[in-house]
Scaffold this motif. Structure first.
Motif, PDB file in Angstrom:
ATOM      1  N   LEU A  55       0.829  -1.201   0.000  1.00 33.02           N
ATOM      2  CA  LEU A  55       0.000   0.000   0.000  1.00 33.02           C
ATOM      3  C   LEU A  55       0.875   1.267   0.000  1.00 33.02           C
ATOM      4  CD1 LEU A  55      -2.983   0.728   0.046  1.00 33.02           C
ATOM      5  CD2 LEU A  55      -2.843   0.818   2.540  1.00 33.02           C
ATOM      6  N   ILE A  56       1.925   1.242   0.826  1.00 34.68           N
ATOM      7  CA  ILE A  56       2.843   2.380   0.899  1.00 34.68           C
ATOM      8  C   ILE A  56       3.479   2.639  -0.462  1.00 34.68           C
ATOM      9  CG2 ILE A  56       5.093   3.096   1.836  1.00 34.68           C
ATOM     10  CD1 ILE A  56       4.158   1.698   4.482  1.00 34.68           C
ATOM     11  N   GLN A  57       3.808   1.528  -1.149  1.00 38.18           N
ATOM     12  CA  GLN A  57       4.439   1.679  -2.462  1.00 38.18           C
ATOM     13  C   GLN A  57       3.483   2.301  -3.488  1.00 38.18           C
ATOM     14  OE1 GLN A  57       6.311  -2.007  -3.561  1.00 38.18           O
ATOM     15  NE2 GLN A  57       7.534  -1.958  -1.666  1.00 38.18           N
ATOM     16  N   VAL A  58       2.228   1.879  -3.455  1.00 38.88           N
ATOM     17  CA  VAL A  58       1.256   2.459  -4.391  1.00 38.88           C
ATOM     18  C   VAL A  58       1.111   3.953  -4.122  1.00 38.88           C
ATOM     19  CG1 VAL A  58      -1.089   2.357  -5.281  1.00 38.88           C
ATOM     20  CG2 VAL A  58      -0.011   0.285  -4.401  1.00 38.88           C
ATOM     21  N   ARG A  59       0.979   4.288  -2.839  1.00 39.18           N
ATOM     22  CA  ARG A  59       0.820   5.692  -2.464  1.00 39.18           C
ATOM     23  C   ARG A  59       2.008   6.518  -2.956  1.00 39.18           C
ATOM     24  NH1 ARG A  59      -2.047   7.933   2.583  1.00 39.18           N
ATOM     25  NH2 ARG A  59      -0.735   9.631   1.870  1.00 39.18           N
ATOM     26  N   ALA A  60       3.235   5.966  -2.757  1.00 43.64           N
ATOM     27  CA  ALA A  60       4.434   6.703  -3.158  1.00 43.64           C
ATOM     28  C   ALA A  60       4.430   6.922  -4.671  1.00 43.64           C
ATOM     29  CB  ALA A  60       5.679   5.926  -2.740  1.00 43.64           C
ATOM     30  N   ARG A  61       4.009   5.883  -5.415  1.00 42.67           N
ATOM     31  CA  ARG A  61       4.028   5.996  -6.867  1.00 42.67           C
ATOM     32  C   ARG A  61       3.041   7.066  -7.366  1.00 42.67           C
ATOM     33  NH1 ARG A  61       2.396   0.935  -8.907  1.00 42.67           N
ATOM     34  NH2 ARG A  61       3.280   0.013  -7.036  1.00 42.67           N
ATOM     35  N   VAL A  62       1.946   7.254  -6.652  1.00 40.75           N
ATOM     36  CA  VAL A  62       0.933   8.211  -7.123  1.00 40.75           C
ATOM     37  C   VAL A  62       1.032   9.544  -6.402  1.00 40.75           C
ATOM     38  CG1 VAL A  62      -1.538   8.561  -7.494  1.00 40.75           C
ATOM     39  CG2 VAL A  62      -0.554   6.254  -7.567  1.00 40.75           C
ATOM     40  N   LEU A  63       1.172   9.474  -5.080  1.00 37.95           N
ATOM     41  CA  LEU A  63       1.087  10.708  -4.297  1.00 37.95           C
ATOM     42  C   LEU A  63       2.429  11.195  -3.767  1.00 37.95           C
ATOM     43  CD1 LEU A  63      -2.060   9.659  -2.205  1.00 37.95           C
ATOM     44  CD2 LEU A  63      -2.067  11.167  -4.193  1.00 37.95           C
ATOM     45  N   GLY A  64       3.480  10.373  -3.927  1.00 37.92           N
ATOM     46  CA  GLY A  64       4.805  10.746  -3.420  1.00 37.92           C
ATOM     47  C   GLY A  64       5.336  11.973  -4.160  1.00 37.92           C
ATOM     48  N   LYS A  65       6.501  12.454  -3.733  1.00 37.60           N
ATOM     49  CA  LYS A  65       7.082  13.656  -4.345  1.00 37.60           C
ATOM     50  C   LYS A  65       7.194  13.544  -5.858  1.00 37.60           C
ATOM     51  CE  LYS A  65      10.006  16.369  -1.292  1.00 37.60           C
ATOM     52  NZ  LYS A  65      11.252  16.115  -0.567  1.00 37.60           N
ATOM     53  N   GLN A  66       7.649  12.376  -6.315  1.00 35.45           N
ATOM     54  CA  GLN A  66       7.787  12.140  -7.748  1.00 35.45           C
ATOM     55  C   GLN A  66       6.578  11.382  -8.288  1.00 35.45           C
ATOM     56  OE1 GLN A  66      10.295  13.497  -9.490  1.00 35.45           O
ATOM     57  NE2 GLN A  66      10.920  14.365  -7.497  1.00 35.45           N
ATOM     58  N   GLY A  67       5.514  11.302  -7.489  1.00 34.40           N
ATOM     59  CA  GLY A  67       4.334  10.524  -7.876  1.00 34.40           C
ATOM     60  C   GLY A  67       3.612  11.122  -9.069  1.00 34.40           C
ATOM     61  N   ALA A  68       2.897  10.258  -9.788  1.00 31.11           N
ATOM     62  CA  ALA A  68       2.226  10.644 -11.023  1.00 31.11           C
ATOM     63  C   ALA A  68       1.278  11.833 -10.787  1.00 31.11           C
ATOM     64  CB  ALA A  68       1.448   9.456 -11.584  1.00 31.11           C
ATOM     65  N   LEU A  69       0.542  11.782  -9.719  1.00 28.25           N
ATOM     66  CA  LEU A  69      -0.428  12.845  -9.453  1.00 28.25           C
ATOM     67  C   LEU A  69       0.277  14.123  -9.009  1.00 28.25           C
ATOM     68  CD1 LEU A  69      -3.544  13.001  -9.600  1.00 28.25           C
ATOM     69  CD2 LEU A  69      -3.549  12.793  -7.121  1.00 28.25           C
ATOM     70  N   SER A  70       1.308  13.967  -8.201  1.00 28.34           N
ATOM     71  CA  SER A  70       2.043  15.134  -7.711  1.00 28.34           C
ATOM     72  C   SER A  70       2.656  15.906  -8.878  1.00 28.34           C
ATOM     73  CB  SER A  70       3.148  14.717  -6.751  1.00 28.34           C
ATOM     74  OG  SER A  70       2.636  13.808  -5.815  1.00 28.34           O
ATOM     75  N   LEU A  71       3.193  15.171  -9.891  1.00 23.22           N
ATOM     76  CA  LEU A  71       3.774  15.825 -11.054  1.00 23.22           C
ATOM     77  C   LEU A  71       2.722  16.662 -11.767  1.00 23.22           C
ATOM     78  CD1 LEU A  71       6.070  13.001 -12.514  1.00 23.22           C
ATOM     79  CD2 LEU A  71       6.732  15.050 -11.235  1.00 23.22           C
ATOM     80  N   GLN A  72       1.504  16.043 -11.893  1.00 26.69           N
ATOM     81  CA  GLN A  72       0.442  16.769 -12.586  1.00 26.69           C
ATOM     82  C   GLN A  72       0.035  18.015 -11.808  1.00 26.69           C
ATOM     83  OE1 GLN A  72      -2.622  14.701 -14.511  1.00 26.69           O
ATOM     84  NE2 GLN A  72      -1.386  12.852 -14.926  1.00 26.69           N
ATOM     85  N   LEU A  73       0.028  17.902 -10.456  1.00 29.99           N
ATOM     86  CA  LEU A  73      -0.318  19.076  -9.645  1.00 29.99           C
ATOM     87  C   LEU A  73       0.702  20.183  -9.850  1.00 29.99           C
ATOM     88  CD1 LEU A  73      -1.527  17.407  -6.351  1.00 29.99           C
ATOM     89  CD2 LEU A  73      -2.768  19.209  -7.579  1.00 29.99           C
ATOM     90  N   ARG A  74       1.980  19.735  -9.928  1.00 30.48           N
ATOM     91  CA  ARG A  74       3.033  20.725 -10.094  1.00 30.48           C
ATOM     92  C   ARG A  74       2.911  21.448 -11.461  1.00 30.48           C
ATOM     93  NH1 ARG A  74       7.991  17.665  -8.841  1.00 30.48           N
ATOM     94  NH2 ARG A  74       6.744  16.718  -7.213  1.00 30.48           N
ATOM     95  N   GLU A  75       2.400  20.692 -12.453  1.00 34.77           N
ATOM     96  CA  GLU A  75       2.269  21.298 -13.780  1.00 34.77           C
ATOM     97  C   GLU A  75       1.141  22.338 -13.869  1.00 34.77           C
ATOM     98  OE1 GLU A  75       1.868  17.980 -16.401  1.00 34.77           O
ATOM     99  OE2 GLU A  75       3.991  17.390 -16.126  1.00 34.77           O
ATOM    100  N   LEU A  76       0.272  22.379 -12.836  1.00 34.80           N
ATOM    101  CA  LEU A  76      -0.854  23.324 -12.828  1.00 34.80           C
ATOM    102  C   LEU A  76      -0.405  24.749 -13.175  1.00 34.80           C
ATOM    103  CD1 LEU A  76      -3.256  22.684  -9.819  1.00 34.80           C
ATOM    104  CD2 LEU A  76      -3.797  22.684 -12.257  1.00 34.80           C
ATOM    105  N   GLY A  77       0.771  25.091 -12.585  1.00 35.61           N
ATOM    106  CA  GLY A  77       1.270  26.451 -12.743  1.00 35.61           C
ATOM    107  C   GLY A  77       1.541  26.858 -14.195  1.00 35.61           C
ATOM    108  N   THR A  78       1.738  25.820 -15.036  1.00 34.03           N
ATOM    109  CA  THR A  78       2.047  26.126 -16.423  1.00 34.03           C
ATOM    110  C   THR A  78       0.778  26.376 -17.241  1.00 34.03           C
ATOM    111  OG1 THR A  78       1.976  23.816 -17.075  1.00 34.03           O
ATOM    112  CG2 THR A  78       4.106  24.672 -16.291  1.00 34.03           C
TER     113      THR A  78
END
Ligand code: DAH
Length: 328
Positions: free
Chosen positions: A23-46
């Protein structure tokens, strides 16, 4: 990656995570610093400001759904783990206990020590005897000569000519009197051997022997001592009666029977032999029968244990089956 696919995949992985680690691994992959969702959130600014609000809301919703799913899955995993542990550690209190079992005294030993204590209270001292005896002590000194039919009362094991496994504890009378002078008040207990075997006889069994010698011992005292002992052993309501009998080493000789309401099918049970020590026995140990007299008695400890504990067959006492012995 397309947001709805990302969410679907994350939710599926969360649902199938087998343990907290997965479960921790799934969370890291999606919500972690380099997670798929986190990257998309970071792109919001663009993004252009008009698009940003709607996209931001979608991403936030996705994040919250994934987080909620992860939390729910974590709780479910913990609940299952705890249930599994409880099940494996469950104690079935109805199972037989397996602690160390306590040893306890054999019924014959118990009767023996009880009697030794009762006799001690009446002033009788316990002495030891020997199981291998000479014919002299086992028979002759007790007024049982070689050609006397009384020898046939006791089928004897011979160790070699002149030496026997004692057939009774009576030789202890002779050995004690030889060594000491009256007044004497003595009992002995121990194994005796006879060539005999059926439901109530075993080739090895146990006897208690006692005698009292002084200058004035009487049959009345004999009766008083034995009645007191039997009452202590079998209870105050035990009935007792004397029957006359013959033993070569006592004169007169008797036997005591006991009966008790509710026990032994209401029958009289033979319990011991006794009598006044025969003058020949006193002479054989160097005593003067005109100056001293005494009484003696002998009883089977196995028989007493059987009567006391309601055991029908003597072999029960010697087979040493723990399941049986534990009941007494
Ligand atoms: N020795 C006898 C027997 O084994 C029992 C006995 C009877 C002992 C009378 C005694 C006695 O001391 O007085 O059968």
């Amino acid at each position: 990656m397309d947001l709805s696919r990302l969410v679907d995949e994350a939710l599926r992985e969360i649902d199938t995570a087998v343990d907290e680690n997965a479960l921790i691994q799934v969370r890291a992959r999606v919500l972690g610093k380099q997670g798929a969702l986190s990257l998309q959130l970071r792109e919001l600014g663009t993004l252009a400001p008009e698009a940003r609000a709607a996209r931001g809301k979608d991403l936030n919703d996705a994040k919250m759904r994934i987080e909620a799913a992860a939390t729910a899955r974590l709780e479910a995993l913990r609940a299952t783990a705890s249930a599994t542990r409880l099940a494996s550690e469950r104690i079935d209190v109805s199972l037989p206990a397996c602690g160390p079992s306590l040893g306890h005294m054999h019924p014959v030993r118990r009767v023996e020590s009880e009697l030794i204590e009762i006799f001690a209270g009446l002033g009788f001292e316990w002495v030891d005897g020997r199981e291998v005896e000479t014919e002299h002590y086992n028979f002759d000194a007790l007024n049982i000569p070689a050609d006397h039919p009384a020898r046939e009362m006791q089928d004897t094991f011979f160790v070699r000519p002149g030496v026997v496994l004692r057939t009774h504890t009576s030789p202890v009378q002779v050995r004690t009197m030889e060594k000491r002078k009256p007044p004497l008040q003595v009992i002995t207990t121990g194994r005796v051997y006879r060539h005999d075997k059926d439901t109530s006889h075993s080739p090895m069994f146990h006897q208690l022997e006692g005698f009292l010698v002084d200058d004035r011992a009487t049959f009345v005292e004999l009766k008083g001592v034995l009645y007191a002992v039997l009452r202590s052993l079998f209870g105050q309501n035990v009935e007792m009666r004397f029957r006359k009998n013959f033993f070569p080493f006592t004169e007169p000789s008797g036997e005591i029977d006991i009966r008790r309401e509710g026990s032994w099918g209401g029958r009289w049970m033979e319990i011991l032999g006794c009598g006044m020590v025969h003058p020949n026995v006193l002479r054989n140990v160097g005593y003067d029968p005109d100056l001293c007299q005494g009484f003696a008695f002998g009883m089977g400890l196995d028989r007493i244990a059987m009567l006391k504990y309601g055991i029908d067959e003597i072999r029960v006492l010697f087979e040493n089956d723990q399941r049986v012995l534990e009941r007494f």
